[in-house]
Design an enzyme around this catalytic site. Structure first.
Site, PDB file in Angstrom:
ATOM      1  N   HIS A 278       0.833  -1.213   0.000  1.00 12.20           N
ATOM      2  CA  HIS A 278       0.000   0.000   0.000  1.00 12.20           C
ATOM      3  C   HIS A 278       0.863   1.257   0.000  1.00 12.20           C
ATOM      4  CE1 HIS A 278       0.205   0.987   4.398  1.00 12.20           C
ATOM      5  NE2 HIS A 278       0.191  -0.316   4.586  1.00 12.20           N
ATOM      6  N   ASP A 290       6.089   0.840   6.869  1.00 15.37           N
ATOM      7  CA  ASP A 290       4.653   0.621   6.659  1.00 15.37           C
ATOM      8  C   ASP A 290       4.086   1.697   5.734  1.00 15.37           C
ATOM      9  OD1 ASP A 290       2.051  -0.322   6.909  1.00 15.37           O
ATOM     10  OD2 ASP A 290       1.717   0.697   8.824  1.00 15.37           O
ATOM     11  N   GLU A 324      -4.949   2.007   2.376  1.00 15.10           N
ATOM     12  CA  GLU A 324      -5.062   0.862   3.280  1.00 15.10           C
ATOM     13  C   GLU A 324      -5.243   1.317   4.724  1.00 15.10           C
ATOM     14  OE1 GLU A 324      -3.495  -2.208   6.129  1.00 15.10           O
ATOM     15  OE2 GLU A 324      -2.795  -0.165   5.747  1.00 15.10           O
ATOM     16  N   GLU A 325      -4.581   2.417   5.091  1.00 14.42           N
ATOM     17  CA  GLU A 325      -4.516   2.793   6.500  1.00 14.42           C
ATOM     18  C   GLU A 325      -5.846   3.254   7.086  1.00 14.42           C
ATOM     19  OE1 GLU A 325      -2.257   1.991   8.292  1.00 14.42           O
ATOM     20  OE2 GLU A 325      -0.301   2.113   7.348  1.00 14.42           O
ATOM     21  N   ASP A 352       3.240  -6.393   3.550  1.00 10.04           N
ATOM     22  CA  ASP A 352       2.844  -5.315   4.463  1.00 10.04           C
ATOM     23  C   ASP A 352       3.259  -5.653   5.895  1.00 10.04           C
ATOM     24  OD1 ASP A 352       1.790  -2.989   5.461  1.00 10.04           O
ATOM     25  OD2 ASP A 352      -0.296  -3.651   5.408  1.00 10.04           O
ATOM     26  N   HIS A 422       3.357   2.983  12.585  1.00  5.31           N
ATOM     27  CA  HIS A 422       2.470   4.139  12.774  1.00  5.31           C
ATOM     28  C   HIS A 422       3.061   5.227  13.672  1.00  5.31           C
ATOM     29  CE1 HIS A 422      -1.408   1.556  11.853  1.00  5.31           C
ATOM     30  NE2 HIS A 422      -0.498   1.528  10.874  1.00  5.31           N
TER      31      HIS A 422
END
Length: 452
Positions: A278, A290, A324-325, A352, A422
């Site tokens: 992603h 990520d 995606e997030e 991922d 994140h």
């Protein structure tokens, strides 16, 4: 005697085939480790473009950059798929402190994705600590109303696979505010989803579900060190208060894109193998782990095949998914268009789990398919890949359907993944070049074997 002859012929054929596969995997790994572009692509994506939250300028730049790089590889086709995505913005840097016996103790927080803002001057209230959503019903409205609910369930340290610990803790992040609101809470603070104690608050998406908008409450993640301190002080003074301020807001949806590149199949062009990651990332850092890593590894698969002059029998499609997030809109749009065009997908492969050393694959499919793929184990042993697990795969390929579709996820050594996940330290310097390249080689190798 005839049966013995056919048995010898069969053994010889299988041995020859395995020998050819061994040579091809060696060639793939050599190309990845000596001619790879994924690390330099990630450098550009991280350091020249930066964070790529859906709807942002960075996301648009990421789309244009990866499309241009795929075009340099000489693929049969490179194009964009339109998709409308959410546009949530963080606003000013968040602030928070514990108000205890007249003292203000600052702690690091960050708003969770899709959260509303606090009132203009911030929010101050007493705090009630819980270990999970189920505790809310036990406490009831009398003990929760008017307070900030502090969800403080930490990762279970005994799990070797840290994703298992994540899955058992993350419900408090995505549903904590929604559920606490039902009991009259005025806000929620969530312990960051990470395995270690540090001062980085880890964001991530949350949802209000179907509760009325006037019941939405602001929610933020607190660093694990901050959570430990708050929990300790609450034991000493249950009447302390917590203050936090955030100015985030949800703007109208924005047009964005999935980026797609294709190598047409030499024998079965109507059978499609997807490999992707992603393209969007959270806004606190550049999203190198990520999922910048998965994006460039997927691009590298096509680059490797071009370098070694391997022409896949089935169509290989590189898909860099958007959103995606905080919505999975890219994955859902890809499936919608696939159905519209009556496409036949036989493999969907997503990376991922960060750019760490590859350890194996998650395989989602029927038992026969899993058994067949597990038969490749001996070919991967020289590359220290050993884990073939029959389990659900990744988020973006989740919506994809097909009668004979096999879904695969790259599984990496996960011990350090949630150190960065994140958070503001998910930057390029956290990625090891060789580990990134080994992951791309593992992906290309399994795709080659599936293509055969």
């Amino acid at each position: 005697m005839k049966h013995l002859f056919y048995l010898i012929l069969l053994v010889a054929t299988v041995t020859y085939s395995q020998s050819q596969d061994e040579k091809m995997l060696r060639q793939i790994y050599s190309a990845a480790l000596t001619q790879g572009k994924c690390y330099s692509w990630l450098d550009d994506l991280s350091n020249k473009i930066g964070s790529r939250l859906s709807g942002s300028e960075g996301a648009e730049k990421g789309v244009q950059y990866t499309k241009a790089q795929l075009e340099t590889l000489g693929l049969d086709r490179v194009y964009l798929q339109e998709v409308m995505v959410p546009h949530w913005v963080r606003g000013e840097k968040e602030s928070a402190y514990i108000l205890n016996n007249g003292k203000k103790i600052a702690v690091p927080i960050c708003a969770l994705g899709s959260s509303i803002a606090t009132p203009k001057n911030g929010l101050t209230a007493e705090v009630i600590e819980v270990k999970g959503i189920k505790d809310l019903a036990d406490l009831g409205e009398d003990k929760i109303k008017g307070k900030i609910v502090f969800f403080n369930r930490s990762f279970e340290p005994e799990n070797i696979e840290t994703f298992e610990s994540y899955s058992k803790a993350v419900d408090q992040r995505y549903a904590g505010a929604r559920e606490a609101s039902k009991y009259g809470a005025v806000g929620t603070i969530i312990r960051s989803m990470t395995t270690r104690l540090d001062d980085f608050p880890h964001t991530g998406n949350q949802g209000y579900g179907d509760i009325p908008k006037d019941k939405y409450i602001p929610t933020a993640a607190i660093s694990t060190n901050g959570a430990e301190l708050l929990s300790k002080l609450l034991k000493e003074n249950a009447k302390l208060k917590f203050y936090f301020k955030q100015t985030c807001q949800q703007l109208p949806d924005v047009l964005s894109y999935n980026v797609v590149g294709e190598i047409k199949g030499s024998e079965h062009p109507d059978q499609i193998m997807v490999v992707g990651g992603h393209l969007d990332s959270w806004d606190l850092a550049d999203g190198s782990q990520d999922d910048g890593a998965g994006v460039v590894q997927s691009m590298e698969v096509a680059h490797i095949f071009k370098n070694i002059d391997y022409k896949p029998k089935n169509t290989l499609r590189i898909v860099l998914f958007m959103n995606e997030e905080n919505g999975v809109r890219g994955g859902k749009k890809y499936e919608e268009l696939s159905k519209l065009h009556n496409e036949n997908h036989i493999l969907a492969f997503e990376s991922d789990s960060g750019g760490f050393s590859p350890r194996g694959f998650s395989i989602e499919g029927d038992p026969e398919s899993f058994s067949k793929i597990s038969g490749f184990k001996s070919l991967f042993e020289p590359y220290l890949i050993h884990s073939f697990k029959h389990e659900e795969s990744e988020t973006d390929i989740g919506p994809l359907t097909g009668n004979h579709l096999i879904k695969v996820g790259l599984r990496t050594d996960s011990q350090r993944y949630f150190d960065y996940h994140h958070a503001a330290n998910d930057k390029f310097d956290a990625v090891n070049k060789r580990e990134l390249e080994l992951g791309a080689a593992a992906m290309a190798s399994l795709i080659y074997l599936m293509d055969q």
